[in-house]
Scaffold this active site. Structure first.
Site, PDB file in Angstrom:
ATOM      1  N   LEU A 121       0.835  -1.199   0.000  1.00 42.29           N
ATOM      2  CA  LEU A 121       0.000   0.000   0.000  1.00 42.29           C
ATOM      3  C   LEU A 121       0.873   1.254   0.000  1.00 42.29           C
ATOM      4  O   LEU A 121       1.606   1.499   0.965  1.00 42.29           O
ATOM      5  CB  LEU A 121      -0.921   0.012   1.222  1.00 42.29           C
ATOM      6  CG  LEU A 121      -1.938  -1.129   1.301  1.00 42.29           C
ATOM      7  CD1 LEU A 121      -2.667  -1.087   2.639  1.00 42.29           C
ATOM      8  CD2 LEU A 121      -2.932  -1.051   0.149  1.00 42.29           C
TER       9      LEU A 121
ATOM     10  N   ASP B 118      -4.633  -3.625  19.036  1.00 45.36           N
ATOM     11  CA  ASP B 118      -3.343  -2.941  19.247  1.00 45.36           C
ATOM     12  C   ASP B 118      -3.378  -1.618  18.490  1.00 45.36           C
ATOM     13  O   ASP B 118      -2.544  -1.339  17.640  1.00 45.36           O
ATOM     14  CB  ASP B 118      -2.190  -3.822  18.761  1.00 45.36           C
ATOM     15  CG  ASP B 118      -0.822  -3.313  19.222  1.00 45.36           C
ATOM     16  OD1 ASP B 118      -0.774  -2.469  20.136  1.00 45.36           O
ATOM     17  OD2 ASP B 118       0.187  -3.755  18.653  1.00 45.36           O
TER      18      ASP B 118
END
Length: 280
Positions: A89, A189
């Site tokens: 990405l 997280d």
């Protein structure tokens, strides 16, 4: 770690491949793979079974129901090294408001119980995710207590902390007793290193440690190390308003992440843990 050419040739991608080391956290070796079809992102865990990445793959699949995540291209093992290939990405800039709304959509994905159908046993602090019908039981028995036990074993705990923790533990039970807590899908997280904006500005979640739990637990992580603006919380609240008392419960969820860092990095985080424990 350097990847030999004969290692790269065994990957299920168009050849030839070149691998350039990139930042990928402190758990994996990470590389940008360049191929005739374009770049990929490669994670490698030396001399580890392929199952190492099972929880991350399951987490990405779960999050994809409501969030943009990198596609999983392939996983396996080569010469004893586990690997995971993800969509590469290109990053850009985006809206914190849109990020907040995306996290709210993730939290709208629910289960009937708290936990997940896979444990996360590959991290430095293994986590049991077996299902519980009661959130406080899950949070105490499968998150906080194991970290306290580990801190005790590594001489990072003392009687004063234990006394304070016993009090906090009872307060967590009491404050959750009459709450209606929905088992929401959590990233697990959610700090600033685990989101990005793609080149076109799409907010994207990466590196999950998913479970179904109290959504306030996920949001607590966003408050510890920064990286989330007021627009993030405005976007979240407009789509999924938080219940009364959220701010008062927040320190009990911050405690988990601070205990994790105490275990990983030592007394650097001792003062922050003591401060939370002192609140009761």
């Amino acid at each position: 770690m350097t990847l030999a050419q004969n290692w790269l040739e065994q990957l299920p991608l168009p050849q030839p491949l070149t691998a350039t080391p990139v930042s990928g956290g402190d758990i994996n070796e990470a590389f940008q793979l360049d191929s005739p079809e374009g770049p990929y992102f490669l994670l490698v865990q030396p001399q580890t079974p392929a199952s190492f990445y099972a929880h991350e793959i399951a987490g990405l699949q779960a999050l994809s129901q409501a969030a943009n995540v990198p596609d999983v291209i392939a996983t396996g093992v080569i010469n004893g090294d586990a690997y995971l290939i993800l969509e590469f990405l290109a990053t850009g800039h985006g809206s914190q408001y849109a990020l907040g709304q995306m996290v709210a959509r993730v939290h709208h994905v629910t289960a009937k119980q708290f936990g997940f159908d896979q444990d996360n046993l590959v991290a430095k602090l293994p986590k049991s995710n077996h299902w519980q019908t009661d959130w406080a039981t899950f949070y105490l028995n499968q998150r906080l207590d194991p970290l306290v036990d580990r801190a005790t074993q590594h001489q990072l705990w003392n009687p004063q902390r234990q006394t304070a923790y016993d009090r906090v533990r009872q307060n967590i039970i009491a404050e959750n007793q009459d709450r209606e807590i929905v088992p929401s899908l959590l990233h697990g997280d959610l700090w600033s290193g685990n989101y990005l904006f793609t080149a076109d500005g799409t907010p994207t979640l990466i590196d999950p440690d998913v479970l179904y739990g109290d959504r306030e637990f996920d949001l607590a992580m966003t408050t510890i190390f920064g990286g989330f603006s007021a627009d993030f919380y405005r976007g979240y609240q407009e789509l999924y308003p938080l219940a009364e008392g959220y701010a008062e419960r927040l320190p009990h969820y911050q405690l988990y992440y601070l205990l994790a860092h105490l275990n990983l990095f030592g007394e650097t985080y001792g003062g922050a843990v003591n401060e939370i424990l002192a609140r009761g």
